[in-house]
Design an enzyme around this catalytic site. Structure first.
Site, PDB file in Angstrom:
ATOM      1  CG  HIS A 169      28.431  23.557  12.005  1.00 40.72           C
ATOM      2  ND1 HIS A 169      28.021  23.213  13.300  1.00 40.72           N
ATOM      3  CD2 HIS A 169      28.998  23.209  11.608  1.00 40.72           C
ATOM      4  CE1 HIS A 169      28.539  22.171  13.541  1.00 40.72           C
ATOM      5  NE2 HIS A 169      29.797  21.959  12.329  1.00 40.72           N
ATOM      6  CG  HIS A 190      39.171  15.474  11.506  1.00 38.13           C
ATOM      7  ND1 HIS A 190      39.476  16.300   9.794  1.00 38.13           N
ATOM      8  CD2 HIS A 190      39.449  14.627  12.089  1.00 38.13           C
ATOM      9  CE1 HIS A 190      41.023  15.747  10.382  1.00 38.13           C
ATOM     10  NE2 HIS A 190      40.774  15.036  11.446  1.00 38.13           N
ATOM     11  CB  SER A 192      30.267  19.139   9.937  1.00 35.14           C
ATOM     12  OG  SER A 192      30.928  18.181  10.077  1.00 35.14           O
ATOM     13  CD  GLU A 218      34.989  11.064  14.207  1.00 34.66           C
ATOM     14  OE1 GLU A 218      34.465  11.705  13.534  1.00 34.66           O
ATOM     15  OE2 GLU A 218      35.270  10.289  15.343  1.00 34.66           O
ATOM     16  CG  ASP A 252      44.180   9.482   8.618  1.00 35.02           C
ATOM     17  OD1 ASP A 252      43.716  10.729  10.038  1.00 35.02           O
ATOM     18  OD2 ASP A 252      45.159  10.126   7.786  1.00 35.02           O
ATOM     19  N   GLY A 253      41.357  10.787   8.687  1.00 32.37           N
ATOM     20  CA  GLY A 253      40.439  12.044   7.547  1.00 32.37           C
ATOM     21  C   GLY A 253      41.617  12.556   6.456  1.00 32.37           C
ATOM     22  CG  ASP A 297      35.901  20.753  12.785  1.00 35.59           C
ATOM     23  OD1 ASP A 297      36.654  21.316  13.511  1.00 35.59           O
ATOM     24  OD2 ASP A 297      34.397  20.323  12.904  1.00 35.59           O
TER      25      ASP A 297
END
Ligand code: SAM
Length: 280
Positions: free
Chosen positions: A19, A42, A100, A118, A143-144, A164
């Site tokens: 971060h 994510h 994040s 997410e 889906d990221g 991430d």
């Protein structure tokens, strides 16, 4: 398989590094008036209660954010990150840790936008709730990795893409590389920030080799280890791989990493690393 919950790990040393880098990149993007996109593939739940059952069970934040929360000699490079954390903790007590997406929400401007995905059935509704009143944000249960094809390039042609994943499945180490390749084909000037854990060093070496083989240039690696590499279970270090880093980032992290390591790891074990994997 979605067993990973970030609430067990929120605010640990890896989050502090991730971060901090995220916030420095956002601050660099803000140096121009033009809007930009923050894409978080994510995203997690967004907000984590540090006295909650999950965080208390592992106590990881005690060796992370809690170690720098009360320091009065904070280097300037930590200010944007710490200001965001402070925003969610009015007063002296550290109660919440912003993930994040909330750090980005705090730092982004009116003209910027957020795209968050997410997949977890429990974390997604929490994340959506956090952003209900934020017209800059779009939150999707999707889906990221797909976002790297579907959402790039952004209309603004400027952006930070944070990747991430939990690395619960070994294929994540390959999926991140092909995801970056997909994104980079569409949006070569974007800033891509990929988080990685060091559990087995070989996995990271291989991931970096795969990334180099894509031919993508201008790749910076930033790492903070709390213990030496090991073949035992558990994460000994974590890092960020940044493609197209803002020009100041390397110098900023060079200033900051020794301080951060000394506070996060009072025993002095482990190491820090800043390495240009591929030059411009
Ligand atoms: N980026 C967050 C932060 O810094 O606060 C933490 C994210 S956590 C490490 C990884 C998240 O990815 C988990 O919440 C998990 O449910 C989610 N996830 C796992 N696979 C996914 C996928 N294919 N697409 C989107 N999210 C996924």
């Amino acid at each position: 398989m979605l067993s990973y919950r970030h609430s067990f790990h929120a605010g640990n040393h890896a989050d502090v590094l991730k971060h901090t880098v995220q916030s420095l990149i956002i601050e660099a993007l803000k140096e121009k008036e033009k809007p930009f996109l923050y894409l978080d593939t994510h995203a997690g739940a967004g907000r984590y209660l540090l006295s909650g059952e999950h965080a208390e069970r592992t106590g990881e934040y005690l060796e992370g954010i809690a170690r720098i929360w009360q320091q009065d000699d904070l280097p300037a490079e930590l200010e944007p990150y710490m200001n965001a954390v402070r925003h969610f903790n009015r007063g002296e007590q550290l109660r919440y840790y912003p993930g994040s997406p909330l750090i980005a929400r705090q730092l982004l401007r009116e003209q910027d936008s957020l795209q968050l995905t997410e997949l977890h059935p429990s974390d997604y509704p929490l994340l959506r709730q956090e952003f209900q009143k934020d017209s800059r944000a779009r939150v999707e249960r999707a889906d990221g990795y797909q976002q790297l094809k579907a959402k790039l390039p952004p209309v603004s042609r400027r952006g930070l893409i944070l990747i991430d994943p939990p690395y619960e499945i070994k294929t994540d180490y390959q999926a991140v590389v092909s995801g970056i390749q997909d994104g980079h084909k569409r949006f070569a000037t974007g800033i891509y920030a990929l988080w990685y854990p060091v559990v087995l060093r070989q996995q990271i070496k291989r991931m970096l080799r795969d990334l180099e083989e894509t031919g993508i240039r201008n790749i910076l690696q930033i790492e903070l280890a709390v213990r030496p590499d090991s073949d035992q279970r558990g994460m000994t270090a974590s890092g960020m791989i940044v493609i197209n880093p803002p020009w100041k980032l390397e110098a900023q992290m060079n200033n900051l990493l020794p301080w951060l390591h000394s506070k996060l790891v009072p025993a002095g074990t482990g190491h820090t690393l800043i390495h240009q994997v591929v030059p411009e």
